[in-house]
Design a protein around this motif. Structure first.
Motif, PDB file in Angstrom:
ATOM      1  N   LEU A   1       0.838  -1.195   0.000  1.00 30.01           N
ATOM      2  CA  LEU A   1       0.000   0.000   0.000  1.00 30.01           C
ATOM      3  C   LEU A   1       0.875   1.248   0.000  1.00 30.01           C
ATOM      4  O   LEU A   1       2.086   1.176   0.216  1.00 30.01           O
ATOM      5  CB  LEU A   1      -0.906   0.013   1.242  1.00 30.01           C
ATOM      6  CG  LEU A   1      -1.847  -1.193   1.397  1.00 30.01           C
ATOM      7  CD1 LEU A   1      -2.541  -1.134   2.762  1.00 30.01           C
ATOM      8  CD2 LEU A   1      -2.880  -1.218   0.285  1.00 30.01           C
TER       9      LEU A   1
ATOM     10  N   HIS B   1      -8.354   0.821   3.042  1.00 28.62           N
ATOM     11  CA  HIS B   1      -7.437  -0.171   2.488  1.00 28.62           C
ATOM     12  C   HIS B   1      -6.499  -0.732   3.562  1.00 28.62           C
ATOM     13  O   HIS B   1      -6.241  -1.945   3.608  1.00 28.62           O
ATOM     14  CB  HIS B   1      -6.623   0.444   1.344  1.00 28.62           C
ATOM     15  CG  HIS B   1      -7.461   0.847   0.169  1.00 28.62           C
ATOM     16  ND1 HIS B   1      -8.194  -0.054  -0.565  1.00 28.62           N
ATOM     17  CD2 HIS B   1      -7.704   2.072  -0.387  1.00 28.62           C
ATOM     18  CE1 HIS B   1      -8.844   0.578  -1.529  1.00 28.62           C
ATOM     19  NE2 HIS B   1      -8.569   1.875  -1.430  1.00 28.62           N
TER      20      HIS B   1
ATOM     21  N   LYS C   1      -8.438  -3.011   5.883  1.00 31.47           N
ATOM     22  CA  LYS C   1      -8.680  -4.316   5.254  1.00 31.47           C
ATOM     23  C   LYS C   1      -7.444  -5.207   5.379  1.00 31.47           C
ATOM     24  O   LYS C   1      -7.556  -6.412   5.682  1.00 31.47           O
ATOM     25  CB  LYS C   1      -9.043  -4.118   3.783  1.00 31.47           C
ATOM     26  CG  LYS C   1      -9.377  -5.403   3.062  1.00 31.47           C
ATOM     27  CD  LYS C   1      -9.800  -5.128   1.627  1.00 31.47           C
ATOM     28  CE  LYS C   1     -10.128  -6.426   0.889  1.00 31.47           C
ATOM     29  NZ  LYS C   1     -10.522  -6.158  -0.522  1.00 31.47           N
TER      30      LYS C   1
END
Length: 259
Positions: A243, A252, A255
């Motif tokens: 990321l 994100h 998650k």
């Protein structure tokens, strides 16, 4: 969602954090640069520089975007103050450049910007508030020291009353790691969408810290305070997970942490 260009590598992390937060607010509002200029009073070219990391936005522009995006202007202005200090140190400037927009430039998006009076008023108010707080604390400390320095019994009886004040201890957080429906939880928060970033505190931060520790990335203590250690751990985890390493926990990152 806009496809943003990568910010300059040499950009200070504190400035980077502010710019990332501003980018997300713009995306959340679904505004183009020209629409953003029309609603804030700063030209499209100015916003391109601000959101591209090549120029630091003035405080008034930050507050305007916060109101448009439904965020707390006070919190963003606090981030701006930290970023402004880093910007000044990085460039050896005496002041942060301000680039407000005149009415003709709002239409054309061209140069020719000058300082707005509201920006200076806001900065003066913030400084005055900080000075008043420091003076109040200093006065209380001096009074307490004088009472404690007295040798008579009356002062000895009074001194404890002067220094004793109810203090709220910070909440204690723990990590109760469990796997539910294929996701990891630590017992502090079940969110998967809330934005958690540097300077935040509370159960959401404690949840991030516990999940980081479960993933083998140490955030320091589980204290519910998003400080430098926690931010560094988030960046390391984000890079390991493929990321963007911006140090901000969003959907994100949640998650990946709960995965």
């Amino acid at each position: 969602m806009s496809r943003w260009k990568a910010l300059p590598e040499e950009l200070d992390p504190r400035v980077r954090q502010l710019v990332v937060r501003l980018r997300r607010l713009k995306d959340h509002g679904g505004l183009s640069m020209r629409q953003l200029a029309a609603r804030t009073g700063y030209s499209p070219k100015s916003w391109e520089r601000y959101l591209g990391g090549s120029s630091l936005p003035p405080a008034e522009a930050v507050a305007a975007l916060a109101r448009i995006g439904g965020d707390d202007p006070t919190r963003l202005l606090a981030l701006h103050e930290v970023a402004a200090e880093a910007w000044r140190k990085g460039r050896g400037q005496a002041a942060v450049p301000e680039e407000p927009l005149s009415v003709p430039e709002l239409v054309s998006g061209g140069p020719g910007e000058e300082e707005r009076p509201h920006t200076r008023s806001l900065r003066v108010a913030l400084v005055a508030g900080a000075v008043a707080l420091v003076l109040a604390v200093s006065s209380a400390v001096l009074v307490t020291m004088r009472l404690m320095d007295r040798g008579d019994g009356a002062a000895a009886r009074t001194a404890p009353l002067a220094v004793s004040a109810p203090a709220s201890s910070p909440p204690a957080y723990g990590c109760r790691i469990e796997r539910v429906d294929g996701r990891w939880y630590a017992g502090n928060s079940r969110t998967g969408t809330a934005t958690v970033a540097y300077g935040d505190s509370g159960p959401g931060v404690a949840e991030v810290q516990c999940l980081l520790r479960r993933a083998g990335v140490s955030p320091g203590g589980i204290d519910g305070m998003f400080g430098p250690l926690t931010r560094g751990a988030v960046v390391r985890f984000q890079k390991r997970a493929g990321l963007v390493g911006d140090g901000i926990v969003g959907p994100h990152t949640w998650k990946a942490l709960r995965g």
